[in-house]
Write an enzyme that holds these catalytic residues in place. Structure first.
Site, PDB file in Angstrom:
ATOM      1  N   ASP A  24      -3.252  -4.871  -4.129  1.00 49.95           N
ATOM      2  CA  ASP A  24      -2.239  -4.752  -2.577  1.00 49.95           C
ATOM      3  C   ASP A  24      -2.525  -3.697  -1.997  1.00 49.95           C
ATOM      4  O   ASP A  24      -2.915  -2.661  -1.528  1.00 49.95           O
ATOM      5  CB  ASP A  24      -0.590  -3.825  -3.800  1.00 49.95           C
ATOM      6  N   GLU A  50      -2.294  -9.563  -2.531  1.00 48.45           N
ATOM      7  CA  GLU A  50      -0.208 -10.050  -1.768  1.00 48.45           C
ATOM      8  C   GLU A  50      -0.695 -10.927  -0.303  1.00 48.45           C
ATOM      9  O   GLU A  50      -1.818  -9.952   0.126  1.00 48.45           O
ATOM     10  CB  GLU A  50       0.487  -8.697  -1.619  1.00 48.45           C
ATOM     11  N   ASP A  72       1.988   1.674  -5.079  1.00 51.77           N
ATOM     12  CA  ASP A  72       0.800   0.152  -4.718  1.00 51.77           C
ATOM     13  C   ASP A  72       0.389   0.310  -6.051  1.00 51.77           C
ATOM     14  O   ASP A  72      -0.028  -1.111  -6.031  1.00 51.77           O
ATOM     15  CB  ASP A  72      -0.132   0.899  -2.940  1.00 51.77           C
TER      16      ASP A  72
END
Length: 182
Positions: free
Chosen positions: A15, A75, A148
């Site tokens: 992330d 991501e 996260d």
């Protein structure tokens, strides 16, 4: 694919961020998940951006060296309302992609909607639902923190669901293979 033995796959979920880069390594074997390691790379707010992204690169480099992932799920960058923050996160994300490429780790990108659909079964799920499912799917003793890190583990789970099937070829081809951009 009945009768075929499913191989072990080590997946690194990322992330991306500038203050916090969530990361999680899972082992996906025969349809089962096992957490290997997870955490967060943190950088100090008052540190110059170039030093922050260099620190993120160095820590990620050590993680890749240690766990030898066969794939990295990251991501996709979505546009933030704060342009300055969006640009800095994009710079950090670029360094993350560079690090994976230097290690010849194939990169797969997923949207938050794809991750939520894969982990929770509903693309508009709330963060707490995603964290609960990540905790359950990986049989973790407690929810991963910070968020996260949970997101990174969710990305790895998402890739395990799609990247190890023929869906990968339909939805998400790797952006790098053996260090070469495709």
């Amino acid at each position: 694919m009945c009768g075929e033995m499913e191989s072990v796959m080590i997946i690194l979920g990322i992330d991306p961020g500038i203050a916090i880069v969530g990361w999680g390594v899972i082992d996906y074997t025969k349809g089962k998940f096992r957490p290997v390691a997870y955490g967060a790379i943190r950088t100090e707010a008052n540190t110059p951006t170039e030093e922050r992204i260099a620190a993120a690169y160095d820590e990620l480099d050590a993680i890749i060296e240690k766990y030898k992932p066969e794939a990295m799920a990251i991501e996709e960058l979505f546009w933030n309302t704060n342009q300055k923050t969006g640009i800095i996160v994009a710079e950090a994300r670029g360094v993350i992609l560079l690090c994976a490429t230097k290690h010849s780790v194939p990169i797969y990108e997923y949207t938050p909607l794809q991750v939520k659909q894969s982990v929770v079964g509903y693309g508009r799920a709330e963060q707490k639902q995603c964290i609960a499912m990540v905790t359950t799917l990986l049989s973790l003793p407690k929810p991963p923190s910070p968020d996260d890190t949970a997101d990174a583990l969710g990305l790895a789970i998402c890739h395990a669901h799609t990247g190890t099937s023929r869906l990968r070829d339909f939805y998400n081809k790797p952006t790098t293979m053996k260090g070469k951009i495709t």
